[in-house]
Design a protein around this motif. Structure first.
Motif, mmCIF file in Angstrom:
data_model
loop_
_atom_site.group_PDB
_atom_site.id
_atom_site.type_symbol
_atom_site.label_atom_id
_atom_site.label_comp_id
_atom_site.label_asym_id
_atom_site.label_seq_id
_atom_site.Cartn_x
_atom_site.Cartn_y
_atom_site.Cartn_z
ATOM 1 N N ALA A 54 54.599 -39.298 16.151
ATOM 2 C CA ALA A 54 54.090 -40.573 15.631
ATOM 3 C C ALA A 54 53.873 -41.580 16.755
ATOM 4 C CB ALA A 54 55.059 -41.129 14.598
ATOM 5 N N ASP A 55 54.766 -41.571 17.738
ATOM 6 C CA ASP A 55 54.627 -42.492 18.877
ATOM 7 C C ASP A 55 53.418 -42.135 19.728
ATOM 8 O OD1 ASP A 55 56.866 -43.857 18.080
ATOM 9 O OD2 ASP A 55 58.216 -42.895 19.528
ATOM 10 N N ARG A 56 53.130 -40.837 19.834
ATOM 11 C CA ARG A 56 52.027 -40.382 20.676
ATOM 12 C C ARG A 56 50.668 -40.544 19.983
ATOM 13 N NH1 ARG A 56 54.099 -35.785 21.643
ATOM 14 N NH2 ARG A 56 52.670 -34.283 20.716
ATOM 15 N N HIS A 57 50.693 -40.497 18.656
ATOM 16 C CA HIS A 57 49.445 -40.595 17.887
ATOM 17 C C HIS A 57 49.577 -41.754 16.900
ATOM 18 C CE1 HIS A 57 48.023 -36.813 19.568
ATOM 19 N NE2 HIS A 57 49.231 -36.312 19.343
ATOM 20 N N LYS A 58 49.241 -42.932 17.383
ATOM 21 C CA LYS A 58 49.455 -44.168 16.625
ATOM 22 C C LYS A 58 48.665 -44.199 15.317
ATOM 23 C CE LYS A 58 52.003 -45.944 19.934
ATOM 24 N NZ LYS A 58 53.467 -46.099 19.756
ATOM 25 N N LYS A 92 59.223 -38.358 15.360
ATOM 26 C CA LYS A 92 59.070 -39.679 15.973
ATOM 27 C C LYS A 92 58.206 -39.591 17.230
ATOM 28 C CE LYS A 92 61.670 -43.703 17.606
ATOM 29 N NZ LYS A 92 60.818 -43.874 18.821
ATOM 30 N N ALA A 93 58.414 -38.549 18.009
ATOM 31 C CA ALA A 93 57.631 -38.379 19.234
ATOM 32 C C ALA A 93 56.151 -38.198 18.913
ATOM 33 C CB ALA A 93 58.157 -37.186 20.024
ATOM 34 N N ALA A 100 50.166 -43.985 11.779
ATOM 35 C CA ALA A 100 50.809 -45.125 11.122
ATOM 36 C C ALA A 100 49.997 -45.617 9.929
ATOM 37 C CB ALA A 100 51.003 -46.259 12.119
#
Length: 331
Positions: free
Chosen positions: A169-173, A166-167, A176
């Motif tokens: 994915a959140d840091r590298h949008k 999750k971290a 998505a």
């Protein structure tokens, strides 16, 4: 155990080499004939798989690679024959048992591939059955003893793994926009700086997992949960008897590799070889120490001597959202 459904599209890697070794060893043990296929087994026969794998091996490394595999398989088979003869038996027939359910199809003994990793099953003229897990390596006998999933990393590993993904994915949008492993790999190639950042995060994460697991296991020893730690070591070392062995049959792990002295082999009985270590740990649990490294390894030492290492890693470094796994290496 190996998966060989798509090997032609994926070249000739370690997995394909392992399957090819299984088939060639079985063929040599069967006096040049292809192994029996378990009755009712779906998919390719050992002959069909042999022909495809030999073609793939030749395309990958030419006649020299095929010759290398054939020589290793012949030496392995001769060593297995010697062991069978020494035990007072002769080989009647050999089955290829590398698919789920094959051991039960051949022997009638129910077991999962985790419980019994036999790649081939030898039946002697006296009715004894010997399951053999075959390993082949280019230059070393130090092949992994086990391949374990994320949950083997301790009670916090799965939660930590989810949070780590999750971290990232959140840091590298941009992740998505990806939908599967291949699209994530393509994204990584197109974004090398982001991928380098993810690899650095992965390295730190592996060290954190190892640190937490070592701490958890040492705490269990202190409070008297020694059997829990021994059970975990058994998984890492794959040091368990198979259901077949409980029925009076046998199982060996057989490894083949090439050194400067030529083709070498060694055999092990995972269900019996390490029992003296576990007995010593039960007797003096305070002499069992578990350490970790920043690279993600958890080392088990007894009486100052390393027994086994559990190496944490990711299923794929080219996939930015790969899953944690680990491998056991006996010292």
């Amino acid at each position: 155990m190996h998966s060989f459904i798509k090997f032609l599209s994926e070249g000739f890697g370690n997995n394909e080499a392992g399957v090819y070794h299984e088939i060639l060893v079985g063929k040599h043990l069967s006096n040049g004939k292809h192994m029996h296929d378990p009755k009712g087994r779906p998919g390719e026969s050992s002959k069909d798989a042999h022909d495809k794998l030999e073609k793939a091996a030749k395309a990958h490394g030419g006649d020299a690679l095929v010759k290398d595999h054939q020589e290793k398989a012949k030496v392995a088979a001769e060593d297995i024959k010697r062991q069978v003869k020494k035990a007072g038996h002769t080989i009647k027939h050999v089955h290829w048992t590398s698919k789920p359910g094959d051991v039960e199809r051949v022997t009638g003994v129910k077991s999962s591939q985790k419980e019994d990793p036999s790649d081939i099953m030898v039946t002697t003229h006296k009715g004894k059955q010997i399951g053999i897990s075959l390993k082949v390596s280019k230059k070393t006998s130090k092949v992994p003893a086990s391949s374990l999933g994320q949950t083997s990393g301790g009670r916090k590993a799965a939660r930590l793994g989810t949070a780590h993904k999750k971290a990232i994915a959140d840091r590298h949008k941009g992740l998505a926009t990806t939908s599967n492993k291949q699209s994530r790999k393509d994204w990584a190639k197109e974004n090398p700086k982001a991928h380098a950042d993810i690899k650095a995060s992965n390295k730190k994460f592996l060290g954190d997992v190892a640190k937490k697991q070592a701490r958890e296991l040492n705490a269990r020893i202190r409070v008297g949960h020694v059997d829990h730690v021994i059970d975990h070591m058994r998984q890492v070392m794959h040091a368990k008897s198979t259901p077949m062995q409980s029925k009076g049959h046998d199982h060996i792990k057989h490894t083949t590799w090439r050194s400067s002295k030529g083709v070498q082999t060694k055999s092990a009985n995972p269900g019996k070889d390490h029992e003296h270590i576990f007995a010593a740990i039960r007797k003096e649990p305070h002499k069992l120490k578990i350490t970790h490294t920043a690279g993600g390894s958890v080392n088990f030492h007894h009486n100052g001597k390393k027994v086994v290492t559990q190496s944490h890693k990711f299923d794929s470094q080219s996939d930015p959202l790969s899953t944690l796994k680990s491998a056991g290496h006996i010292a």
